[in-house]
Design a protein around this motif. Structure first.
Motif, PDB file in Angstrom:
ATOM      1  N   SER A 175      77.421-120.798 -19.532  1.00 28.01           N
ATOM      2  CA  SER A 175      76.733-119.665 -18.923  1.00 28.01           C
ATOM      3  C   SER A 175      75.961-118.880 -19.980  1.00 28.01           C
ATOM      4  O   SER A 175      76.113-119.108 -21.176  1.00 28.01           O
ATOM      5  CB  SER A 175      77.742-118.742 -18.228  1.00 28.01           C
ATOM      6  OG  SER A 175      78.702-118.263 -19.155  1.00 28.01           O
ATOM      7  N   GLY A 176      75.116-117.954 -19.500  1.00 24.79           N
ATOM      8  CA  GLY A 176      74.352-117.120 -20.417  1.00 24.79           C
ATOM      9  C   GLY A 176      72.986-117.696 -20.714  1.00 24.79           C
ATOM     10  O   GLY A 176      72.494-118.592 -20.026  1.00 24.79           O
ATOM     11  N   GLU A 177      72.381-117.205 -21.777  1.00 26.95           N
ATOM     12  CA  GLU A 177      71.035-117.615 -22.150  1.00 26.95           C
ATOM     13  C   GLU A 177      71.063-118.722 -23.192  1.00 26.95           C
ATOM     14  O   GLU A 177      71.831-118.659 -24.158  1.00 26.95           O
ATOM     15  CB  GLU A 177      70.250-116.414 -22.702  1.00 26.95           C
ATOM     16  CG  GLU A 177      68.793-116.736 -23.010  1.00 26.95           C
ATOM     17  CD  GLU A 177      68.003-115.495 -23.387  1.00 26.95           C
ATOM     18  OE1 GLU A 177      66.765-115.585 -23.446  1.00 26.95           O
ATOM     19  OE2 GLU A 177      68.618-114.454 -23.633  1.00 26.95           O
ATOM     20  N   VAL A 178      70.234-119.717 -22.991  1.00 26.17           N
ATOM     21  CA  VAL A 178      70.099-120.792 -23.976  1.00 26.17           C
ATOM     22  C   VAL A 178      69.265-120.262 -25.143  1.00 26.17           C
ATOM     23  O   VAL A 178      68.149-119.781 -24.936  1.00 26.17           O
ATOM     24  CB  VAL A 178      69.410-122.022 -23.368  1.00 26.17           C
ATOM     25  CG1 VAL A 178      69.180-123.082 -24.442  1.00 26.17           C
ATOM     26  CG2 VAL A 178      70.249-122.604 -22.242  1.00 26.17           C
ATOM     27  N   PRO A 179      69.765-120.323 -26.362  1.00 27.34           N
ATOM     28  CA  PRO A 179      68.976-119.851 -27.510  1.00 27.34           C
ATOM     29  C   PRO A 179      67.663-120.615 -27.624  1.00 27.34           C
ATOM     30  O   PRO A 179      67.584-121.801 -27.281  1.00 27.34           O
ATOM     31  CB  PRO A 179      69.883-120.149 -28.715  1.00 27.34           C
ATOM     32  CG  PRO A 179      71.265-120.250 -28.145  1.00 27.34           C
ATOM     33  CD  PRO A 179      71.092-120.818 -26.770  1.00 27.34           C
ATOM     34  N   SER A 180      66.649-119.928 -28.106  1.00 24.29           N
ATOM     35  CA  SER A 180      65.345-120.582 -28.288  1.00 24.29           C
ATOM     36  C   SER A 180      64.826-120.391 -29.708  1.00 24.29           C
ATOM     37  O   SER A 180      63.680-120.707 -29.992  1.00 24.29           O
ATOM     38  CB  SER A 180      64.328-120.027 -27.284  1.00 24.29           C
ATOM     39  OG  SER A 180      64.194-118.623 -27.426  1.00 24.29           O
ATOM     40  N   ASN A 181      65.664-119.910 -30.586  1.00 26.47           N
ATOM     41  CA  ASN A 181      65.261-119.697 -31.977  1.00 26.47           C
ATOM     42  C   ASN A 181      65.863-120.769 -32.873  1.00 26.47           C
ATOM     43  O   ASN A 181      66.608-121.631 -32.423  1.00 26.47           O
ATOM     44  CB  ASN A 181      65.699-118.312 -32.443  1.00 26.47           C
ATOM     45  CG  ASN A 181      67.214-118.151 -32.378  1.00 26.47           C
ATOM     46  OD1 ASN A 181      67.837-118.430 -31.355  1.00 26.47           O
ATOM     47  ND2 ASN A 181      67.816-117.711 -33.464  1.00 26.47           N
ATOM     48  N   GLY A 182      65.530-120.714 -34.153  1.00 28.75           N
ATOM     49  CA  GLY A 182      66.088-121.657 -35.115  1.00 28.75           C
ATOM     50  C   GLY A 182      65.790-123.096 -34.749  1.00 28.75           C
ATOM     51  O   GLY A 182      64.696-123.428 -34.292  1.00 28.75           O
ATOM     52  N   SER A 183      66.768-123.960 -34.895  1.00 27.75           N
ATOM     53  CA  SER A 183      66.569-125.390 -34.610  1.00 27.75           C
ATOM     54  C   SER A 183      66.302-125.640 -33.137  1.00 27.75           C
ATOM     55  O   SER A 183      65.703-126.655 -32.778  1.00 27.75           O
ATOM     56  CB  SER A 183      67.790-126.187 -35.062  1.00 27.75           C
ATOM     57  OG  SER A 183      68.951-125.769 -34.368  1.00 27.75           O
ATOM     58  N   ASN A 204      74.345-127.021 -15.603  1.00 27.98           N
ATOM     59  CA  ASN A 204      75.079-125.818 -15.983  1.00 27.98           C
ATOM     60  C   ASN A 204      74.464-124.676 -15.173  1.00 27.98           C
ATOM     61  O   ASN A 204      73.481-124.060 -15.595  1.00 27.98           O
ATOM     62  CB  ASN A 204      74.950-125.536 -17.482  1.00 27.98           C
ATOM     63  CG  ASN A 204      75.763-126.492 -18.328  1.00 27.98           C
ATOM     64  OD1 ASN A 204      76.968-126.340 -18.492  1.00 27.98           O
ATOM     65  ND2 ASN A 204      75.082-127.497 -18.871  1.00 27.98           N
ATOM     66  N   LYS A 205      75.024-124.394 -14.013  1.00 26.01           N
ATOM     67  CA  LYS A 205      74.367-123.517 -13.049  1.00 26.01           C
ATOM     68  C   LYS A 205      74.184-122.085 -13.544  1.00 26.01           C
ATOM     69  O   LYS A 205      73.307-121.373 -13.069  1.00 26.01           O
ATOM     70  CB  LYS A 205      75.148-123.519 -11.733  1.00 26.01           C
ATOM     71  CG  LYS A 205      75.174-124.879 -11.049  1.00 26.01           C
ATOM     72  CD  LYS A 205      75.956-124.831  -9.753  1.00 26.01           C
ATOM     73  CE  LYS A 205      75.962-126.195  -9.068  1.00 26.01           C
ATOM     74  NZ  LYS A 205      76.735-126.174  -7.795  1.00 26.01           N
ATOM     75  N   GLN A 206      75.004-121.660 -14.500  1.00 22.70           N
ATOM     76  CA  GLN A 206      74.937-120.277 -14.972  1.00 22.70           C
ATOM     77  C   GLN A 206      74.121-120.124 -16.251  1.00 22.70           C
ATOM     78  O   GLN A 206      74.049-119.029 -16.802  1.00 22.70           O
ATOM     79  CB  GLN A 206      76.361-119.735 -15.215  1.00 22.70           C
ATOM     80  CG  GLN A 206      77.247-119.758 -13.983  1.00 22.70           C
ATOM     81  CD  GLN A 206      76.660-118.929 -12.846  1.00 22.70           C
ATOM     82  OE1 GLN A 206      76.188-117.817 -13.051  1.00 22.70           O
ATOM     83  NE2 GLN A 206      76.682-119.482 -11.641  1.00 22.70           N
ATOM     84  N   LEU A 207      73.496-121.200 -16.709  1.00 28.18           N
ATOM     85  CA  LEU A 207      72.638-121.113 -17.897  1.00 28.18           C
ATOM     86  C   LEU A 207      71.241-120.678 -17.493  1.00 28.18           C
ATOM     87  O   LEU A 207      70.727-121.073 -16.450  1.00 28.18           O
ATOM     88  CB  LEU A 207      72.563-122.463 -18.619  1.00 28.18           C
ATOM     89  CG  LEU A 207      73.686-122.813 -19.578  1.00 28.18           C
ATOM     90  CD1 LEU A 207      73.433-124.170 -20.225  1.00 28.18           C
ATOM     91  CD2 LEU A 207      73.866-121.751 -20.672  1.00 28.18           C
ATOM     92  N   ARG A 208      70.592-119.885 -18.360  1.00 32.58           N
ATOM     93  CA  ARG A 208      69.244-119.411 -18.114  1.00 32.58           C
ATOM     94  C   ARG A 208      68.428-119.543 -19.395  1.00 32.58           C
ATOM     95  O   ARG A 208      68.955-119.589 -20.491  1.00 32.58           O
ATOM     96  CB  ARG A 208      69.256-117.939 -17.668  1.00 32.58           C
ATOM     97  CG  ARG A 208      69.937-117.683 -16.322  1.00 32.58           C
ATOM     98  CD  ARG A 208      69.122-118.280 -15.183  1.00 32.58           C
ATOM     99  NE  ARG A 208      69.691-117.985 -13.868  1.00 32.58           N
ATOM    100  CZ  ARG A 208      70.591-118.718 -13.265  1.00 32.58           C
ATOM    101  NH1 ARG A 208      71.057-119.795 -13.863  1.00 32.58           N
ATOM    102  NH2 ARG A 208      71.041-118.408 -12.067  1.00 32.58           N
ATOM    103  N   GLY A 209      67.122-119.585 -19.242  1.00 32.30           N
ATOM    104  CA  GLY A 209      66.230-119.631 -20.394  1.00 32.30           C
ATOM    105  C   GLY A 209      65.151-120.673 -20.221  1.00 32.30           C
ATOM    106  O   GLY A 209      65.228-121.525 -19.316  1.00 32.30           O
ATOM    107  N   PRO A 210      64.124-120.644 -21.068  1.00 31.11           N
ATOM    108  CA  PRO A 210      62.983-121.560 -20.937  1.00 31.11           C
ATOM    109  C   PRO A 210      63.365-123.036 -20.919  1.00 31.11           C
ATOM    110  O   PRO A 210      62.759-123.834 -20.212  1.00 31.11           O
ATOM    111  CB  PRO A 210      62.121-121.227 -22.157  1.00 31.11           C
ATOM    112  CG  PRO A 210      62.505-119.836 -22.535  1.00 31.11           C
ATOM    113  CD  PRO A 210      63.951-119.694 -22.187  1.00 31.11           C
TER     114      PRO A 210
END
Length: 230
Positions: A175-183, A204-210
């Motif tokens: 869950s939460g936001e998928v990081p989009s920084n770093g690697s 992963n139904k609770q994941l969010r992000g680009p």
């Protein structure tokens, strides 16, 4: 008159003693794993704790210094749990435990395996969170934890692994936001158009992000929306 032992002989004795102790430490760690899992297909039958090192065991590969560099136990029918002692295999490069029935949590001690190139734990029954310590694996290229029951957020520490080429966390309960920084910035939504995508967070139904195709709704925007409709 006493004769001194030549330095070369002392050195060879030291090397032999070090190799023996080191081999026993690795063998003890792997035997802990054997004791912690059920092995109906006898994949671990040759794992004899009385041997000086585990390099003669099936499914184990060692380097020229008799240090364990590969554990290949994919599709072995194992069940049970991993043990923290696996973190003692300091030269390990490949830990292949995919497509078994291993349960429990992923030991945080796997973050001590700083030479690891591939960590394949997919298609098991792991629960709990992804250990933050996996961010210590600065040589890691392949991280596949898909098709388990892992929960919680994706650790930000994973974005510091610049060598990461393949990341599959699909089929979990993250869950939460998928990081989009770093690697993680090298993984773009266009990667999903490939036959074998280098990254996947699917189901992963609770994941969010680009990278998931689902925008992350920040708390600030959520409060604004609630105020608007209220």
């Amino acid at each position: 008159m006493d004769r001194k032992t030549p330095a070369s002989v002392l050195f060879l004795m030291f090397v032999f003693l070090f190799s023996y102790i080191h081999g026993n430490l690795e063998g003890d760690a792997l035997h802990k794993l054997r004791s912690s899992v059920s092995d109906p297909n006898n994949a671990l039958q040759s794992w004899d704790s009385t041997l000086p090192n585990p390099c003669t065991w099936h499914n184990i590969t060692c380097n020229v210094d008799d240090s364990v560099v590969r554990v290949d136990l994919g599709n072995a029918g194992l069940s049970g749990q991993l043990v923290p002692e696996l973190g003692l295999l300091e030269d390990l490069q490949y830990l292949e435990l995919y497509n078994n029935n291993i349960s429990g949590t992923i030991p945080s001690e796997l973050g001590n395996l700083t030479n690891l190139v591939s960590l394949d734990l997919y298609l098991n029954n792991f629960t709990g969170s992804i250990p933050d310590t996996l961010g210590n694996l600065k040589k890691l290229r392949f991280l596949r934890l898909n098709n388990n029951s892992l929960s919680g957020h994706i650790p930000m520490s994973l974005t510091t692994i610049s060598t990461l080429k393949v990341l599959d966390l699909s089929g979990n309960k993250l869950s939460g936001e998928v990081p989009s920084n770093g690697s993680f910035s090298q993984f773009t939504p266009s990667a999903f158009s490939q036959f074998t995508p280098p990254v996947s967070f699917a189901t992963n139904k609770q994941l969010r992000g680009p990278l998931t195709g689902k925008p992350f709704l920040h708390l600030y925007h959520l409060e604004k929306f609630v105020t608007f409709i209220g």
